[in-house]
Motif scaffolding. Structure first.
Motif, PDB file in Angstrom:
ATOM      1  N   GLU A  49       1.014  -1.247   0.074  1.00  0.00           N
ATOM      2  CA  GLU A  49      -0.156  -0.015  -0.268  1.00  0.00           C
ATOM      3  C   GLU A  49       0.950   1.381  -0.072  1.00  0.00           C
ATOM      4  OE1 GLU A  49      -4.002  -1.478   2.561  1.00  0.00           O
ATOM      5  OE2 GLU A  49      -2.789   0.422   3.191  1.00  0.00           O
ATOM      6  N   ARG A  50       2.670   1.363   0.496  1.00  0.00           N
ATOM      7  CA  ARG A  50       2.945   2.283   1.210  1.00  0.00           C
ATOM      8  C   ARG A  50       3.968   2.609  -0.287  1.00  0.00           C
ATOM      9  NH1 ARG A  50       4.548   5.299   0.104  1.00  0.00           N
ATOM     10  NH2 ARG A  50       5.653   7.772   0.988  1.00  0.00           N
ATOM     11  N   LEU A  53       0.668   4.560  -2.981  1.00  0.00           N
ATOM     12  CA  LEU A  53       0.677   5.789  -2.844  1.00  0.00           C
ATOM     13  C   LEU A  53       1.682   6.446  -3.937  1.00  0.00           C
ATOM     14  CD1 LEU A  53      -0.970   7.473  -0.988  1.00  0.00           C
ATOM     15  CD2 LEU A  53       1.293   7.383   0.484  1.00  0.00           C
ATOM     16  N   ASN A  55       2.910   5.481  -6.042  1.00  0.00           N
ATOM     17  CA  ASN A  55       2.942   5.941  -7.599  1.00  0.00           C
ATOM     18  C   ASN A  55       1.607   7.341  -7.448  1.00  0.00           C
ATOM     19  OD1 ASN A  55       4.912   4.168  -8.121  1.00  0.00           O
ATOM     20  ND2 ASN A  55       2.424   2.464  -9.380  1.00  0.00           N
ATOM     21  N   SER A  56       0.600   7.277  -6.622  1.00  0.00           N
ATOM     22  CA  SER A  56       0.315   8.376  -7.079  1.00  0.00           C
ATOM     23  C   SER A  56      -0.211   9.575  -6.494  1.00  0.00           C
ATOM     24  CB  SER A  56      -1.311   7.680  -6.092  1.00  0.00           C
ATOM     25  OG  SER A  56      -2.120   7.054  -7.281  1.00  0.00           O
ATOM     26  N   PHE A 152       7.435   2.487  -8.798  1.00  0.00           N
ATOM     27  CA  PHE A 152       7.108   1.380  -8.590  1.00  0.00           C
ATOM     28  C   PHE A 152       5.822   0.375  -9.537  1.00  0.00           C
ATOM     29  CE2 PHE A 152       7.699   2.421  -4.155  1.00  0.00           C
ATOM     30  CZ  PHE A 152       8.808   1.914  -3.927  1.00  0.00           C
ATOM     31  N   PRO A 154       2.182  -1.458 -10.339  1.00  0.00           N
ATOM     32  CA  PRO A 154       2.583  -1.881 -11.907  1.00  0.00           C
ATOM     33  C   PRO A 154       2.692  -1.485 -12.774  1.00  0.00           C
ATOM     34  CG  PRO A 154       0.464  -1.650 -11.237  1.00  0.00           C
ATOM     35  CD  PRO A 154       1.503  -1.788 -10.369  1.00  0.00           C
ATOM     36  N   HIS A 155       3.627   0.067 -12.747  1.00  0.00           N
ATOM     37  CA  HIS A 155       3.528   1.478 -13.218  1.00  0.00           C
ATOM     38  C   HIS A 155       4.042   1.399 -14.848  1.00  0.00           C
ATOM     39  CE1 HIS A 155       4.163   4.884 -15.061  1.00  0.00           C
ATOM     40  NE2 HIS A 155       4.212   5.852 -13.519  1.00  0.00           N
ATOM     41  N   PRO A 156       3.782   1.604 -16.334  1.00  0.00           N
ATOM     42  CA  PRO A 156       4.755   0.604 -17.051  1.00  0.00           C
ATOM     43  C   PRO A 156       6.479   1.106 -17.485  1.00  0.00           C
ATOM     44  CG  PRO A 156       3.175   2.588 -17.336  1.00  0.00           C
ATOM     45  CD  PRO A 156       3.051   2.410 -16.294  1.00  0.00           C
ATOM     46  N   MET A 184      -1.568  -7.680 -14.729  1.00  0.00           N
ATOM     47  CA  MET A 184      -2.451  -6.596 -15.371  1.00  0.00           C
ATOM     48  C   MET A 184      -1.012  -5.456 -15.508  1.00  0.00           C
ATOM     49  SD  MET A 184      -5.976  -6.917 -13.815  1.00  0.00           S
ATOM     50  CE  MET A 184      -5.288  -6.847 -11.657  1.00  0.00           C
ATOM     51  N   ALA A 188      -0.497  -4.780 -19.659  1.00  0.00           N
ATOM     52  CA  ALA A 188      -1.060  -3.335 -20.130  1.00  0.00           C
ATOM     53  C   ALA A 188      -0.088  -2.837 -20.927  1.00  0.00           C
ATOM     54  CB  ALA A 188      -1.542  -2.476 -19.264  1.00  0.00           C
ATOM     55  N   ASP A 205      -9.405  -7.737 -13.840  1.00  0.00           N
ATOM     56  CA  ASP A 205     -10.089  -7.274 -15.041  1.00  0.00           C
ATOM     57  C   ASP A 205      -9.141  -8.722 -16.410  1.00  0.00           C
ATOM     58  OD1 ASP A 205     -10.358  -6.061 -17.717  1.00  0.00           O
ATOM     59  OD2 ASP A 205     -10.041  -4.065 -16.242  1.00  0.00           O
ATOM     60  N   PHE A 208      -6.649  -7.741 -19.305  1.00  0.00           N
ATOM     61  CA  PHE A 208      -5.131  -7.939 -18.830  1.00  0.00           C
ATOM     62  C   PHE A 208      -5.087  -8.985 -18.292  1.00  0.00           C
ATOM     63  CE2 PHE A 208      -6.535  -3.204 -18.303  1.00  0.00           C
ATOM     64  CZ  PHE A 208      -6.040  -2.588 -19.567  1.00  0.00           C
TER      65      PHE A 208
ATOM     66  N   ARG B  50      -9.352  -1.630  -8.705  1.00  0.00           N
ATOM     67  CA  ARG B  50      -9.309  -1.641  -9.999  1.00  0.00           C
ATOM     68  C   ARG B  50      -9.390  -0.778  -9.968  1.00  0.00           C
ATOM     69  NH1 ARG B  50      -8.632  -0.882 -13.548  1.00  0.00           N
ATOM     70  NH2 ARG B  50      -8.977  -1.156 -15.725  1.00  0.00           N
ATOM     71  N   ASN B  55      -4.551   4.710 -11.653  1.00  0.00           N
ATOM     72  CA  ASN B  55      -3.301   4.951 -11.850  1.00  0.00           C
ATOM     73  C   ASN B  55      -2.316   4.877 -12.303  1.00  0.00           C
ATOM     74  OD1 ASN B  55      -5.976   7.224 -10.609  1.00  0.00           O
ATOM     75  ND2 ASN B  55      -4.726   7.335  -8.581  1.00  0.00           N
ATOM     76  N   SER B  56      -2.057   3.684 -12.301  1.00  0.00           N
ATOM     77  CA  SER B  56      -0.406   3.031 -12.439  1.00  0.00           C
ATOM     78  C   SER B  56      -0.252   2.768 -14.387  1.00  0.00           C
ATOM     79  CB  SER B  56      -0.049   2.045 -11.604  1.00  0.00           C
ATOM     80  OG  SER B  56       0.586   2.420 -10.466  1.00  0.00           O
ATOM     81  N   TYR B  59      -3.515   2.501 -19.338  1.00  0.00           N
ATOM     82  CA  TYR B  59      -4.443   2.927 -19.569  1.00  0.00           C
ATOM     83  C   TYR B  59      -5.265   3.522 -19.840  1.00  0.00           C
ATOM     84  CZ  TYR B  59      -3.822  -1.038 -23.064  1.00  0.00           C
ATOM     85  OH  TYR B  59      -2.771  -2.061 -23.991  1.00  0.00           O
ATOM     86  N   LEU B  70     -16.383  -4.899 -12.153  1.00  0.00           N
ATOM     87  CA  LEU B  70     -15.366  -6.413 -12.544  1.00  0.00           C
ATOM     88  C   LEU B  70     -15.148  -6.082 -11.684  1.00  0.00           C
ATOM     89  CD1 LEU B  70     -12.725  -3.991 -15.044  1.00  0.00           C
ATOM     90  CD2 LEU B  70     -14.089  -5.530 -15.558  1.00  0.00           C
ATOM     91  N   HIS B 155      -4.825  10.192  -5.959  1.00  0.00           N
ATOM     92  CA  HIS B 155      -3.717  11.117  -7.361  1.00  0.00           C
ATOM     93  C   HIS B 155      -4.127  12.882  -6.898  1.00  0.00           C
ATOM     94  CE1 HIS B 155      -1.969  12.395 -11.284  1.00  0.00           C
ATOM     95  NE2 HIS B 155      -1.773  11.507 -10.607  1.00  0.00           N
ATOM     96  N   ILE B 204      -0.654   5.060   7.314  1.00  0.00           N
ATOM     97  CA  ILE B 204       1.241   4.293   7.475  1.00  0.00           C
ATOM     98  C   ILE B 204       2.369   4.755   7.113  1.00  0.00           C
ATOM     99  CG2 ILE B 204       2.881   2.530   5.994  1.00  0.00           C
ATOM    100  CD1 ILE B 204      -0.105   2.338   3.320  1.00  0.00           C
TER     101      ILE B 204
END
Lengths: 224, 224
Positions: A49-50, A53, A55-56, A152, A154-156, A184, A188, A205, A208, B50, B55-56, B59, B70, B155, B204
């Motif tokens: 979770e941290r 966070l 990434n956002s 982190f 799942p960031h592309p 995913m 993606a 989903d 993906f 989801r 956000n990550s 897409y 979903l 975000h 956290i």
């Protein structure tokens, strides 16, 4: 399949977090294995979770060790425990000594023998991943840490690392994921993905979903 | 405090997801309240997973209703249940009929009487939030949906909405959060935050802790 590089998720696909940490936590805190199991589960959830966070929110990349550290604080407070600095350090260091899944070493050795290049592609910090790679007896050719992408999974930008840092093309990569979120993210981004799906989970989903999946790492050898 | 606008999180702070949905799910699927409770918990977790994925991964924004949809598929498959299209629609529609927490209407009415402008600031889609706002008898002056930002909380672009769309300054806003992630998002963005912390949870990362917190919405009136 024109795969040349196989990238491995670490903390779910290659090593057994729960099995490695539960006995350490039980002994260090003098609690039952059952309570320690819940402790480790919550620790992992809060660590992720941290990381998510980071990434956002627009505050830059937090190291994975810092996420691990903050998550440990959370669990200690939440469970109303108190620990000494020595025990605290022992618990944090245990992330550098996680055990590979029983079939993990043989599977990577066989892939290496078949001529594939092997990389770690993980949310862990470089120094954490070096420790894990040492358990794989020269099977790991490259270590790609989320530190390099400053995001982190799942960031592309993390799945981009084998392309930007090693020069592979998308269709030359097979990513071995250990969690639905990792599946995913990889899909993606547009790379092929094998899911070592030990708990028979599903992706949220289906757009993906993994190209291949099985319940451990041995399945990789069947699809190549 | 120079607060002029109070923004409310919806799905944790203003309405009771678990209390609203558990009886509906129990009746619709003919399962016990206990099983329905677990169903709703997992549904909520996967809905948020989801949303976080949006956000990550690169897409674009998924609508919150699509995330809800979903996540329902996930739970149905995971729990090995089967449901008709009619029951499915009923469950999805139940998100438009969530009950406010017992003190929520009186608290927002009092804030309105004291001269504050009141906004919803939520991950929900506009059409979902309109239905919730209708339960608050003209107390809600503005509805700010994550749809407008094309990202989900935490975000920063979502917390920016009262500034970009309504013209308030950062220090004129108090955000009322219902979850630790929402607290950290608001604080990382730099607006004041009150946490309606019903389950005595913790953030956290203490670097982004709430300015104020109490165990329900009545505490807001004490700090203004």
């Amino acid at each position: 399949m024109a795969v040349k590089l196989i990238t491995f998720d670490v903390y779910m696909a290659l090593v057994d977090i729960q099995g490695s940490l539960t006995p350490v936590v039980a002994e260090a805190l003098s609690i039952t294995e059952e309570t320690a199991f819940d402790f480790v589960s919550l620790w992992r959830v809060k660590q992720m979770e941290r990381a998510a966070l980071s990434n956002s929110i627009a505050y830059g990349h937090k190291s994975f060790m810092e996420c691990t550290d903050l998550a440990l604080n959370y669990v200690i407070h939440k469970k109303k425990l108190s620990i000494s600095q020595i025990v605290r350090k022992k618990l944090i260091n245990s992330w550098n000594d996680l055990m590979p899944w029983p079939e993990a070493l043989a599977a990577t050795q066989e892939l290496k023998m078949l001529g594939y290049e092997i990389a770690i592609l993980s949310n862990g910090d470089l120094h954490m991943l070096n420790n894990i790679a040492n358990k794989f007896e020269n099977c790991i050719d490259h270590i790609l840490s989320a530190e390099l992408a400053q995001n982190f999974k799942p960031h592309p930008s993390v799945y981009e690392l084998p392309i930007s840092h090693l020069g592979f093309a998308k269709n030359e990569i097979l990513h071995v994921a250990g969690s639905p979120s990792d599946v995913m993210g990889a899909r993606a981004f547009g790379i092929k993905c094998y899911w070592s799906n030990r708990s028979n989970d599903r992706v949220i989903d289906e757009a993906f979903k993994a190209n291949y999946e099985d319940n451990d790492l041995n399945g990789i050898l069947k699809i190549l």
